[in-house]
Design an enzyme around this catalytic site. Sequence first.
Site, short mmCIF file in Angstrom:
data_model
loop_
_atom_site.label_atom_id
_atom_site.label_comp_id
_atom_site.label_asym_id
_atom_site.label_seq_id
_atom_site.Cartn_x
_atom_site.Cartn_y
_atom_site.Cartn_z
N PRO A 104 0.84 -1.20 0.00
CA PRO A 104 0.00 0.00 0.00
C PRO A 104 0.87 1.25 0.00
O PRO A 104 1.94 1.26 0.62
CB PRO A 104 -0.78 -0.10 1.31
CG PRO A 104 -0.50 -1.42 1.88
CD PRO A 104 0.69 -2.00 1.21
N ASP A 155 14.70 4.86 4.22
CA ASP A 155 13.83 4.12 3.29
C ASP A 155 14.55 3.73 1.99
O ASP A 155 14.50 2.59 1.56
CB ASP A 155 12.60 4.96 2.92
CG ASP A 155 11.63 5.07 4.07
OD1 ASP A 155 12.03 4.78 5.21
OD2 ASP A 155 10.47 5.46 3.83
#
Length: 668
Positions: A104, A155
């Site tokens: 998602p 990330d």
Amino acid sequence: MGKTSACGKVILLGEHAVVYGVPALCGALQGGATVEIIAGQGRLLVPEWDVATPPLGELLGPAPLTSSLAQALRAICESAFASVGRRLDAGALPYDFVARFAIPTGAGLGSSAALSVALVRAIDQAAGLGLTEQHIDAAAFAAECVFHGSPSGLDHTVAQRGGFGLYRRGQGLSPLGDTPPLRLCIGHTGRARDTKGRVARVAELTQQQPELTTACFARIGALVEEAVTALRQGDLARLGQAMNENQALLRKLDVSCEEIEHVCQLALAAGALGAKLTGGGGGGCVVALAPGREQEVRSAWQAAGYSSFLVEVGGEPPSLSLSQQAKPVMHAVATANTNIALVKYWGKCDPALNLPAVPSLSLTLAGLSTRTEVWLDPSLVADELVLNEKSVDGEPLRKVSRQLDRVTRYLGLPGRPFARVLSHNNFPTAAGLASSASAFAALTVAAYGALLGETALASPLSRSLLSSWARQGSGSAARSLFGGLAVLGVGTPGQIDSAQASQLVPEDGWPELRLVIGVVSDEAKATSSTDGMTRTANTSPYYSPFVAGAPQDLLEATQAVLAQDLARLGRIAERSALRMHASAMAADPGVVYLRGSTIEGYHSIVQLRQHGVEAYFTCDAGPHPKALTTVAQAERVAAALAAVPGVKRTIIASPGEGARLVSVEALR
Ligand code: DP6
């Protein structure tokens, strides 16, 4: 032409404390994003969001770029070309880049970093730049700065490297070698995460209660160390305990919320060893470690309305080119009947998640069906759609791709090959016979079969869950998962699985029921139901009263169905249809599906009733008058409708079965 990929990320322990110097333990999520290279003009396309950047020539021009995707693409191109001293001009990239997500987006799972790294790799591959890992790192970081302002860099580093790592502020990521990958359940709370707000709250607490926060950070640091040892030794019980204790500390730091606590409790009650929020908190996702109990955890979440998926965390990044592997072509066939709403769905309470604003009740119709075949074929370079023997692209193809991507994501798969989809309706498409209902129901089931393989036949998923997936393609499709009479509830905004359909009466439960259709035209309608209901909701003064009255209609209709009281059900169906059309007609400009023949059909049905025939009018987002009646009276009703000027033919439909997976096979 090739495909690249990069990982998403999950923080296992240490979020928030990381801001104060404690290391965070994070792992790469397999299959975060993939980028497909196709011939084009240097654009980035994201079918899931329905967006495309302008071509490279325009990106490099003087006009300011408003979209962050376009800015990120330009930042990547500039960094990547500059790092190897290559000139970047309008013709430098005669390719388009199609990005897809297997996780998602906007949920704190590193989707933008996965996209950035996969995109750098794709541009490198397409332009033959020969970038080093440092060059890739720099270009991906440039894109992350566009997306997040001043990101920590965690990330995109995880996206690039894969595996597990300890991230320390100011020092970057130290990979943990020799750690076996973990399977984790990720549950979405349905509430948007609040990273900024929660970081600010912890900062406030460090001022107001320094002893508390210092003690919490120190303990979290110790838990991270314990977790690393547990991970290395494969001691999952200890890892789970560390996660639980970390969650308790996060609660003390005021970064949890009611939904996070609920999702954690459900996981633990279903047998998880550990469960905690991941990332910013205040909403977003929960991560649960439940070896061998993953399905139980996900079912408990599902029953409480939380969506979830399974991931493998911490494995090596997948090989850079996933496309031309010797994988089999998967082929699945599904059929679904259309349905007619007796209590109408018209309007959405959350258009982005396609959640209905009103409950609806429908009859699934035998013989009015869609048959859909899905081939997942690694040799294809794009999705293809053949609808009623004609090749189709544009919006219908994009909708199909989005639906395939959805099912892929919900099944927790890291990605999918491109698909060839063949769909055939045995009745007029898009003319108010609710073809999107059978189309999305059949597509969802066929996609599920092709993606999961024979397991889909052997241990089928719950129809309600599949109905929630189908609903995201088209609301009415949710009901076609069920035979007989089905109900689709109202959604809760922000909660993607909050509206699922269920069966009220099976197809053989009220066998005398019939629906007679007076087919007026085989042409596609001018205004789609989606557009019609949006305009109604935005501009019609009668929309609110329609919405307000719908729950009562559902209640009475349900009682009538259970009592098999056709007169009562018919009266409500007629009222619901007329109110839906009245509210649509009062939109600005008016949404008028009714034709002269529809109104004449209505009058002839009312007249039949005056002669003692049990027939009740209804009509969807199209011109065809329809009558709910009984098997004994169906021929007479059909004859009356056939006599209406403009009615070309009539169809008598009986209650039909729900969507069905017909076959699944792997072709080498
Ligand atoms: C009039 O299900 O086609 O048939 O969710 O936007 O795809 P989307 O709408 P759709 O709407 C159906 C409307 C209706 C009434 C009904 O089937 O309940």
